[in-house]
Structures are given as structure tokens and as C-alpha cells.
Design an enzyme around this catalytic site. Sequence first.
Site, PDB file in Angstrom:
ATOM      1  N   HIS A  92       0.794  -1.235   0.000  1.00  0.00           N
ATOM      2  CA  HIS A  92       0.000   0.000   0.000  1.00  0.00           C
ATOM      3  C   HIS A  92       0.821   1.277   0.000  1.00  0.00           C
ATOM      4  O   HIS A  92       0.262   2.364  -0.005  1.00  0.00           O
ATOM      5  CB  HIS A  92      -0.947   0.019   1.201  1.00  0.00           C
ATOM      6  CG  HIS A  92      -2.097  -0.914   1.076  1.00  0.00           C
ATOM      7  ND1 HIS A  92      -3.252  -0.577   0.393  1.00  0.00           N
ATOM      8  CD2 HIS A  92      -2.263  -2.183   1.517  1.00  0.00           C
ATOM      9  CE1 HIS A  92      -4.089  -1.600   0.436  1.00  0.00           C
ATOM     10  NE2 HIS A  92      -3.512  -2.586   1.110  1.00  0.00           N
ATOM     11  N   LYS A 280      -7.650  14.709   3.798  1.00  0.00           N
ATOM     12  CA  LYS A 280      -6.853  13.469   3.833  1.00  0.00           C
ATOM     13  C   LYS A 280      -5.965  13.505   5.072  1.00  0.00           C
ATOM     14  O   LYS A 280      -5.809  14.575   5.679  1.00  0.00           O
ATOM     15  CB  LYS A 280      -6.012  13.334   2.565  1.00  0.00           C
ATOM     16  CG  LYS A 280      -5.246  14.626   2.200  1.00  0.00           C
ATOM     17  CD  LYS A 280      -4.525  14.548   0.859  1.00  0.00           C
ATOM     18  CE  LYS A 280      -5.415  14.718  -0.350  1.00  0.00           C
ATOM     19  NZ  LYS A 280      -5.688  13.461  -1.042  1.00  0.00           N
ATOM     20  N   ARG A 281      -5.383  12.378   5.446  1.00  0.00           N
ATOM     21  CA  ARG A 281      -4.447  12.380   6.562  1.00  0.00           C
ATOM     22  C   ARG A 281      -3.396  13.465   6.337  1.00  0.00           C
ATOM     23  O   ARG A 281      -3.023  13.743   5.200  1.00  0.00           O
ATOM     24  CB  ARG A 281      -3.721  11.027   6.678  1.00  0.00           C
ATOM     25  CG  ARG A 281      -4.517   9.895   7.269  1.00  0.00           C
ATOM     26  CD  ARG A 281      -3.720   8.595   7.268  1.00  0.00           C
ATOM     27  NE  ARG A 281      -3.333   8.233   5.918  1.00  0.00           N
ATOM     28  CZ  ARG A 281      -2.067   8.069   5.525  1.00  0.00           C
ATOM     29  NH1 ARG A 281      -1.055   8.212   6.377  1.00  0.00           N
ATOM     30  NH2 ARG A 281      -1.780   7.755   4.274  1.00  0.00           N
ATOM     31  N   LYS A 286       1.805  14.501   1.131  1.00  0.00           N
ATOM     32  CA  LYS A 286       0.524  14.916   0.549  1.00  0.00           C
ATOM     33  C   LYS A 286       0.490  16.429   0.266  1.00  0.00           C
ATOM     34  O   LYS A 286      -0.371  16.919  -0.439  1.00  0.00           O
ATOM     35  CB  LYS A 286      -0.631  14.494   1.451  1.00  0.00           C
ATOM     36  CG  LYS A 286      -0.861  12.980   1.482  1.00  0.00           C
ATOM     37  CD  LYS A 286      -1.941  12.611   2.501  1.00  0.00           C
ATOM     38  CE  LYS A 286      -2.158  11.105   2.610  1.00  0.00           C
ATOM     39  NZ  LYS A 286      -2.973  10.546   1.500  1.00  0.00           N
ATOM     40  N   THR A 388      -7.738   7.420  -2.706  1.00  0.00           N
ATOM     41  CA  THR A 388      -9.117   7.017  -3.005  1.00  0.00           C
ATOM     42  C   THR A 388     -10.066   8.202  -2.920  1.00  0.00           C
ATOM     43  O   THR A 388     -11.121   8.191  -3.542  1.00  0.00           O
ATOM     44  CB  THR A 388      -9.608   5.910  -2.051  1.00  0.00           C
ATOM     45  OG1 THR A 388      -9.403   6.331  -0.703  1.00  0.00           O
ATOM     46  CG2 THR A 388      -8.879   4.599  -2.305  1.00  0.00           C
ATOM     47  N   LYS A 392     -13.548   9.481  -5.062  1.00  0.00           N
ATOM     48  CA  LYS A 392     -14.820   9.926  -4.472  1.00  0.00           C
ATOM     49  C   LYS A 392     -15.199  11.295  -5.028  1.00  0.00           C
ATOM     50  O   LYS A 392     -16.356  11.540  -5.400  1.00  0.00           O
ATOM     51  CB  LYS A 392     -14.712  10.015  -2.943  1.00  0.00           C
ATOM     52  CG  LYS A 392     -14.316   8.720  -2.238  1.00  0.00           C
ATOM     53  CD  LYS A 392     -13.922   9.003  -0.768  1.00  0.00           C
ATOM     54  CE  LYS A 392     -13.193   7.822  -0.152  1.00  0.00           C
ATOM     55  NZ  LYS A 392     -12.576   8.178   1.169  1.00  0.00           N
TER      56      LYS A 392
HETATM   57  C1  LIG Z   1     -11.310   8.315   1.467  1.00  0.00           C
HETATM   58  C2  LIG Z   1     -10.833   8.757   2.789  1.00  0.00           C
HETATM   59  C3  LIG Z   1      -9.456   8.866   3.037  1.00  0.00           C
HETATM   60  C4  LIG Z   1      -8.405   8.613   1.996  1.00  0.00           C
HETATM   61  O1  LIG Z   1      -8.136   9.862   1.387  1.00  0.00           O
HETATM   62  P1  LIG Z   1      -6.884  10.072   0.394  1.00  0.00           P
HETATM   63  O2  LIG Z   1      -7.049  11.488  -0.097  1.00  0.00           O
HETATM   64  O3  LIG Z   1      -7.045   9.079  -0.709  1.00  0.00           O
HETATM   65  O4  LIG Z   1      -5.667   9.883   1.202  1.00  0.00           O
HETATM   66  C5  LIG Z   1      -9.024   9.283   4.286  1.00  0.00           C
HETATM   67  N1  LIG Z   1      -9.915   9.578   5.267  1.00  0.00           N
HETATM   68  C6  LIG Z   1     -11.251   9.505   5.061  1.00  0.00           C
HETATM   69  C7  LIG Z   1     -12.183   9.865   6.184  1.00  0.00           C
HETATM   70  C8  LIG Z   1     -11.765   9.093   3.821  1.00  0.00           C
HETATM   71  O5  LIG Z   1     -13.089   9.019   3.638  1.00  0.00           O
END
Ligand SMILES: *Cc1c(COP(=O)(O)O)cnc(C)c1O
Length: 551
Positions: A92, A280-281, A286, A388, A392
Site C-alpha cells: 500500500h 486526507k491524513r 501529501k 481514493t 470519491k
Molecule cells: C477516502 C478517505 C481517506 C483517503 O483519502 P486520500 O485522499 O485518498 O488519502 C481518508 N480519510 C477519510 C475519512 C476518507 O473518507
Amino acid sequence: LYPNDNGPMGKELRLRQQYFFSSASLQDLVHHYVNTVGTDFSKFHEYHVIQLNDTHPVVAIPELMRILLDEYNVGWDDAWNVVTKTFAYTNHTILAEALEKWPIDVFQRLLPRVYQIIEEINRRLVIELRQKFPEDYYNQNHMAIIHDGKVYMAWLAIHAGFSVNGVAALHTELLKTQELKNWYALYPEKFNNKTNGVTQRRWLLSSNPELAEFITKRIGHGWEKELSLLKGLEKYVDDEASINELIAIKRHNKEKLAEYLKHTQNEFLDPESIFDTQVKRLHEYKRQLLNVLHIMYEYNRIVEDPNYNPPAHTYIFGAKAASGYRRAKAIIKLINAVADRVNNDRRVRGKLRVVFVENYRVSVAEKIIPASDVSEQISTAGYEASGTSNMKFMMNGALTIGTLDGANIEIVEEAGEENAFIFGLKADEIIKMKSEHSYNPQKYLDRNPQLAKVVNQLVDGTYDPSGMLFKEIHDSIVYGVEGQPADVFFLLADFDSYCQAQEKIAKEYADQKTWARKCLMNIANSGKFSSDRTIEDYVKDIWKLKKVTVK
Ligand SMILES: *Cc1c(COP(=O)(O)O)cnc(C)c1O
């Protein structure tokens, strides 16, 4: 536990948890096999594939060996034959520091018998390595499961498993040519890609019911189970009524988010403004910091130039930092300091706003994503395995501003580059600059006085009277800290290109209809990013399952 994913671990409790869950799962599965098939384990792999989701459950490999050897008296070769046909591993991340390694003494004290079995697996691997890489002593040492006082869980998974997959096309290529290239040389047939996906049941049907209805009204039901059917929406790009309805749905979702944030944290959002979102985290790769530096730059520009009149822009952030990740916490502090300053300055009122959404989590993502116009996917190229949230946002009709990283590449392939805002260095350019040590961040500061000013404002009292709060962030970009070189994530190199992409957004957002047509093209071409497609790919290529019809 939610551990740091940026630094060395060595916490015994985490290994205890990993062993507990892995062993419990295996015991359940082996008991069921013994009760239904019997104690001839030669057909075990015909009934079971164990997909190791990251390195966390890799201890299951020696644990299954232990169960077969010690509890069912299976010989080593037969047990190894079962294990190597049963386990598959999903990688991952390419961040080397996130691949789990356990100190030998911790492992040996906690799981003495399992450790003994890993030693024997390793002894046999090393013989194989000596044959495959004679005189390549680096590989012989580095690829050993046990070396430098540690147990390398990823190596164990790659050696014992029959499949190794990455989670986006670029990520899998980088595994084969960079991070795992020695393993690819040893076991090329094991490597394959499975691009991640998200479920449209949560991320459209449940979280964006108005858009779901818009879709069903045009292409009927069926997309809930087969997302590629969304392609049928393409023929509505020139349909005035559909475009107007899409604009109205986004507008209503923005009003609902504004209402929610008013209620939960007393924030005022203008639904007329561009909702530009990075959720995101919090991690340096990032590059939330790149986003903030651009906001600081934009703020200076509006204040300094009374003739500069960009469209109203709301920057939305949501992020948690791992508990021990000090610099990530400082970046969260900076976002909030910039928000404080910008939101309370009359000179930029109605033009610029910054909102940090507290306690970001899935239930909040479900409100933010359908309400966003712009999806920030700005990681340093080569660092985001897949992502991911990018998917979305795409299926909810937000346009991506992003680097060619992770699944962004495949998103743009599907949606068309003209329907996204792509910027920045590419992965191969980053890799080259790193290997040649040719990156000179100072060059970008000398060349762009506005950028130099913004970087200096981290320490000149603009956002923190003491000048100390953001000093480490400043120094990490300008000088490098803790033995690292300056700006390891190439923020300064990509800053100009990011600003240009943002200017393009400001220009194109003014034409609402053209913008909405691009949103529709993104929605219509998001079918690939359904997790149904992902799971189908695992079923066909790795698990080799036959379909069962459910009546
Ligand atoms: C989808 C999702 C993530 C992943 O986000 P990335 O931008 O792909 O790192 C992290 N936290 C939450 C709450 C999510 O719904």
C-alpha cells in the site's frame, strides 16, 4: 492503535495485536477445513486464499507454518507448499519507513516458536539468493528476511506469497523498477496491479442522493451495481437542462455543507464561492503545505493589488495527524493560523476564506465531498500509492487539481486531461533529481520574490508573533533539518506550476456551464473506480473464484 506511519515502530503491543488477530483467523479457518475436508492439507489452497492487506497480518505466514508443523504434524516441505500457494500480498505504500520491521529481541521474546520458523524460512531463502545473485553480497544481505537486527515483514510476504500487487498502475510500476526491483528480478511472475476503487453505494447513492437521482433519471437503475454504465451520461453534456440541474445539485450540496459548518463550528461559508477542498491524513508527502503556501501568496496578492479581483474562493481542509508526528501537527497549526488571519481581514472579505474542518472522518467526508468544486490531489509525484478520495471527488463532480501521481493518472486517462488541472514534476523527474542530488530549492526562492516572501512570512511574525511556531516548517523547506536535505517533497519546485493551475481554475470557474460540463465528463467516466471492479480483478487474477448466483 493508530500508529505513526512516518517513523520507526517497535511497540510490542502492536505485534501482540497483529499476532492475536492473525492467529485467531487462521485457527478458525484451519478448524473449518479439518472439519469439512480433513487433515490432508494438500488441497488447502483450493479452498483458501489469504490476501494480506499490507504488512500488518504478515505474521500469519509463520503462524500457519506453526499450526501445520506443530499441531497437525505436517512435514516442512508439505507445509511450505500449502503456505506458498495460499498467501498473496498487497503493498500500500512506497514509503520505506512504513514497511514494518520488528527488532529481533522483541519478536523472539514475544513469539519464540514463530521466530524460530522465520529463521528457517530465512535460512532457505538465503541459499536461494546465493544461487540467484552470486557475488551480489548487497542483495544477499539486504533481501534476507532477517538482517541488521530486524525482521522484515514485507520481505517475508513477498518471498512466501504467490502474488504481490500494487494499488495503482504507477505504484505497481514503481514497485517493479524502484522500491522492490530486486524482488521483481527474483520473482517477476508474482507482480501485478490492482487499481483501488471506492463503493458508489456509499459515495454516491447514500452521500449524494440528489446526484444519484439525477443519474437514475437519465440512465435508469443498474449503475448502483455496474458503475461503468455511467458512461451513458456523456450524451447529456450538451443538454442545457441537464447542465443546469447539475449546477443546482452542487449548489444545494454546498448550501447544506455551509449549514452544517455553521451549526458545528460556527463557520460562515459562501456557497457562491469556489469550494476548493483538501481532505486526507496530514502527511508531508501529501503537501497540504503547498496548498497553504499558495493561499498565503494569494492573500498577499489581493492585499497588495487593489485591481486584482479573483472569483471568491473558499479553501477547505480536513486532516488528522498521527500522534507522534510533530511537523504534521505544526502544519495543522499553520492552516488554522492562516485561516484566523485571512478570515478576519476586511481587505479580502468576500474573496478569500479558509476553513479547517475539525475531526475529519468518513461521516464528515460524506458531507464535504458532494459539496466540493475542486479536489486537491497534490502529492509529490511517486509518493501517493493510489489515493481514493480522488475517486470519491471525481464521481461527485469535482474537478481535480493534481500531480500525475497514484490513481490521478488513471483518473485523467478516463476523464480526459482537458477535464482536470494537472501540474508539477512527474515521478521520473523527481526520481532523477533525487538520484543525482541535483535539486536546488534556493534557486526557486531567488527566482520568485513572491514565493520567497511567503516562505519568510512563516517566521517573520505574520502568522505567529513569536516567529517560532512555524520555524521548523520554514527550516525544513529552506535549509533541511535533522540531517535531511532541504524541501524533500519538492514544494518549491512545483509552486509556480501549482499557481498557474490555480489561475486556470479561477478563469474557468467563471463560465459555470463549461465548468459543469467538465464535472459531468468526470462523473460519466468514473466507472473504473468502483471497488466492484477492483474486487472483480482480485477474483479473476489472484483468488481464481467461480461466480455463485444468488437467487
Ligand atoms: C477516502 C478517505 C481517506 C483517503 O483519502 P486520500 O485522499 O485518498 O488519502 C481518508 N480519510 C477519510 C475519512 C476518507 O473518507
